[in-house]
Motif scaffolding. Structure first.
Motif, mmCIF file in Angstrom:
data_model
loop_
_atom_site.group_PDB
_atom_site.id
_atom_site.type_symbol
_atom_site.label_atom_id
_atom_site.label_comp_id
_atom_site.label_asym_id
_atom_site.label_seq_id
_atom_site.Cartn_x
_atom_site.Cartn_y
_atom_site.Cartn_z
ATOM 1 N N GLU A 50 -93.000 51.485 -26.378
ATOM 2 C CA GLU A 50 -92.698 51.226 -24.962
ATOM 3 C C GLU A 50 -91.810 52.330 -24.389
ATOM 4 O O GLU A 50 -92.026 52.795 -23.270
ATOM 5 N N THR A 51 -90.825 52.771 -25.158
ATOM 6 C CA THR A 51 -89.965 53.873 -24.706
ATOM 7 C C THR A 51 -90.805 55.128 -24.503
ATOM 8 O O THR A 51 -90.657 55.835 -23.494
ATOM 9 N N THR A 52 -91.710 55.400 -25.431
ATOM 10 C CA THR A 52 -92.603 56.560 -25.332
ATOM 11 C C THR A 52 -93.490 56.459 -24.098
ATOM 12 O O THR A 52 -93.688 57.452 -23.383
ATOM 13 N N ARG A 53 -94.020 55.265 -23.829
ATOM 14 C CA ARG A 53 -94.877 55.065 -22.650
ATOM 15 C C ARG A 53 -94.125 55.434 -21.372
ATOM 16 O O ARG A 53 -94.650 56.150 -20.516
ATOM 17 N N VAL A 54 -92.884 54.981 -21.257
ATOM 18 C CA VAL A 54 -92.091 55.260 -20.060
ATOM 19 C C VAL A 54 -91.802 56.763 -19.965
ATOM 20 O O VAL A 54 -91.945 57.359 -18.901
ATOM 21 N N LEU A 55 -91.411 57.379 -21.073
ATOM 22 C CA LEU A 55 -91.111 58.815 -21.061
ATOM 23 C C LEU A 55 -92.337 59.634 -20.660
ATOM 24 O O LEU A 55 -92.238 60.561 -19.850
ATOM 25 N N ARG A 56 -93.473 59.313 -21.221
ATOM 26 C CA ARG A 56 -94.698 60.052 -20.872
ATOM 27 C C ARG A 56 -95.053 59.844 -19.410
ATOM 28 O O ARG A 56 -95.537 60.754 -18.751
ATOM 29 N N GLY A 57 -94.784 58.655 -18.891
ATOM 30 C CA GLY A 57 -94.992 58.394 -17.473
ATOM 31 C C GLY A 57 -94.082 59.232 -16.589
ATOM 32 O O GLY A 57 -94.379 59.480 -15.424
ATOM 33 N N MET A 58 -92.969 59.684 -17.151
ATOM 34 C CA MET A 58 -92.031 60.542 -16.441
ATOM 35 C C MET A 58 -92.400 62.021 -16.607
ATOM 36 O O MET A 58 -91.724 62.884 -16.061
ATOM 37 N N GLY A 59 -93.432 62.286 -17.407
ATOM 38 C CA GLY A 59 -93.853 63.663 -17.628
ATOM 39 C C GLY A 59 -93.211 64.336 -18.827
ATOM 40 O O GLY A 59 -93.333 65.550 -19.010
ATOM 41 N N ALA A 60 -92.542 63.579 -19.674
ATOM 42 C CA ALA A 60 -91.912 64.141 -20.869
ATOM 43 C C ALA A 60 -92.947 64.398 -21.953
ATOM 44 O O ALA A 60 -94.013 63.783 -21.980
ATOM 45 N N LYS A 61 -92.620 65.293 -22.862
ATOM 46 C CA LYS A 61 -93.440 65.580 -24.041
ATOM 47 C C LYS A 61 -92.745 64.939 -25.234
ATOM 48 O O LYS A 61 -91.776 65.477 -25.761
ATOM 49 N N VAL A 62 -93.220 63.779 -25.641
ATOM 50 C CA VAL A 62 -92.592 63.069 -26.751
ATOM 51 C C VAL A 62 -93.139 63.636 -28.054
ATOM 52 O O VAL A 62 -94.330 63.539 -28.340
ATOM 53 N N ALA A 63 -92.254 64.242 -28.848
ATOM 54 C CA ALA A 63 -92.654 64.897 -30.084
ATOM 55 C C ALA A 63 -92.651 63.947 -31.277
ATOM 56 O O ALA A 63 -93.302 64.209 -32.277
ATOM 57 N N GLY A 64 -91.912 62.855 -31.189
ATOM 58 C CA GLY A 64 -91.829 61.914 -32.300
ATOM 59 C C GLY A 64 -90.655 60.986 -32.137
ATOM 60 O O GLY A 64 -90.058 60.903 -31.066
ATOM 61 N N ALA A 65 -90.338 60.299 -33.220
ATOM 62 C CA ALA A 65 -89.232 59.340 -33.207
ATOM 63 C C ALA A 65 -88.407 59.500 -34.475
ATOM 64 O O ALA A 65 -88.913 59.916 -35.514
ATOM 65 N N VAL A 66 -87.142 59.145 -34.360
ATOM 66 C CA VAL A 66 -86.212 59.170 -35.486
ATOM 67 C C VAL A 66 -85.634 57.771 -35.623
ATOM 68 O O VAL A 66 -85.182 57.183 -34.640
ATOM 69 N N VAL A 67 -85.676 57.236 -36.838
ATOM 70 C CA VAL A 67 -85.083 55.930 -37.125
ATOM 71 C C VAL A 67 -84.225 56.043 -38.381
ATOM 72 O O VAL A 67 -84.429 56.934 -39.203
ATOM 73 N N LEU A 68 -83.277 55.147 -38.507
ATOM 74 C CA LEU A 68 -82.436 55.123 -39.706
ATOM 75 C C LEU A 68 -83.026 54.272 -40.810
ATOM 76 O O LEU A 68 -82.816 54.534 -41.980
ATOM 77 N N ALA A 69 -83.727 53.217 -40.442
ATOM 78 C CA ALA A 69 -84.265 52.295 -41.437
ATOM 79 C C ALA A 69 -85.604 51.757 -40.959
ATOM 80 O O ALA A 69 -85.880 51.731 -39.761
ATOM 81 N N ALA A 70 -86.411 51.337 -41.908
ATOM 82 C CA ALA A 70 -87.693 50.699 -41.588
ATOM 83 C C ALA A 70 -87.808 49.439 -42.430
ATOM 84 O O ALA A 70 -87.314 49.381 -43.555
ATOM 85 N N THR A 71 -88.431 48.459 -41.849
ATOM 86 C CA THR A 71 -88.606 47.192 -42.540
ATOM 87 C C THR A 71 -90.051 46.737 -42.353
ATOM 88 O O THR A 71 -90.675 47.087 -41.350
ATOM 89 N N PRO A 72 -90.602 45.998 -43.286
ATOM 90 C CA PRO A 72 -91.968 45.513 -43.099
ATOM 91 C C PRO A 72 -92.072 44.635 -41.856
ATOM 92 O O PRO A 72 -91.145 43.886 -41.542
ATOM 93 N N ALA A 73 -93.197 44.754 -41.181
ATOM 94 C CA ALA A 73 -93.424 43.928 -39.996
ATOM 95 C C ALA A 73 -93.442 42.459 -40.392
ATOM 96 O O ALA A 73 -93.953 42.100 -41.451
ATOM 97 N N PRO A 74 -92.858 41.599 -39.550
ATOM 98 C CA PRO A 74 -92.836 40.170 -39.858
ATOM 99 C C PRO A 74 -94.233 39.560 -39.788
ATOM 100 O O PRO A 74 -95.110 40.063 -39.090
ATOM 101 N N GLN A 75 -94.406 38.490 -40.484
ATOM 102 C CA GLN A 75 -95.670 37.771 -40.453
ATOM 103 C C GLN A 75 -95.552 36.567 -39.550
ATOM 104 O O GLN A 75 -95.892 35.454 -39.919
ATOM 105 N N GLY A 76 -95.040 36.794 -38.331
ATOM 106 C CA GLY A 76 -94.857 35.713 -37.364
ATOM 107 C C GLY A 76 -96.145 35.445 -36.605
ATOM 108 O O GLY A 76 -97.228 35.897 -36.965
ATOM 109 N N ALA A 77 -95.997 34.728 -35.526
ATOM 110 C CA ALA A 77 -97.129 34.425 -34.655
ATOM 111 C C ALA A 77 -97.728 35.725 -34.161
ATOM 112 O O ALA A 77 -97.039 36.712 -33.971
#
Length: 177
Positions: free
Chosen positions: A146-173
């Motif tokens: 969603e952040t990338t979508r907004v930035l691209r809508g502003m004309g930005a060139k999104v090169a990637g993302a940086v995160v500190l941690a990753a966790t498996p996606a939940p098995q929710g609804a």
């Protein structure tokens, strides 16, 4: 990460900042080596989350790095995306007040779609510029998308993302196999 983010252990910030600095340096020079300047755009926190915690985890981490001049050369923190003041979050209905935690991948993506907007004064500043989206924890990628979508809508060139941690996606609804 959970102790820092959800249990008030801001005393862990310096160690997490060291890890974030390393990830930012690597991403900056591997994803945008020819760019003179790269904007670091934090995924915006929800106001309710900031009020509950008493602080914004990404602001603490990036702010400390910025104050100590530990960001990669040629990078600047640019909070160019924010939560909409009154987003429509249809997927939260019927989750028992547990928010994103009760949702699977599709539900989370649907939940955050349209929930963010450009920070108007920074609209021109990001146009045509390389950006790295910064988040603390990657679960499904919905908030980064969603952040990338907004930035691209502003004309930005999104090169990637940086995160500190990753966790498996939940098995929710609405989870996907």
């Amino acid at each position: 990460m959970l102790a820092f983010k959800n249990h008030g252990h801001t005393d862990l910030a310096r160690w997490l900042q060291a890890a974030m600095a390393g990830a930012l340096h690597d991403a900056r020079w591997s994803l945008c080596p020819a760019s003179a300047e790269v904007l670091l755009v934090p995924v915006p926190s929800r106001g309710a989350s900031v009020r509950r915690r008493g602080y914004d985890p990404l602001a603490v981490l990036l702010g400390g790095l910025e104050r100590r001049n530990e960001l990669p050369a040629g990078t600047f923190v640019a909070p160019a995306v924010r939560q909409r003041s009154s987003p429509v979050l249809p997927a939260l209905r019927g989750t028992g007040g547990s928010g994103q935690k009760a949702l699977g991948k599709r539900g989370r993506r649907r939940n955050v779609r349209g929930s963010m907007e450009a920070v108007q004064p920074l609209r021109r500043a990001v146009r045509g510029r390389h950006c790295l989206v910064v988040d603390d924890v990657l679960t499904t990628g919905a908030t980064i998308a969603e952040t990338t979508r907004v930035l691209r809508g502003m004309g930005a060139k999104v090169a990637g993302a940086v995160v500190l941690a990753a966790t498996p996606a939940p098995q929710g609804a609405n989870s996907t196999p």
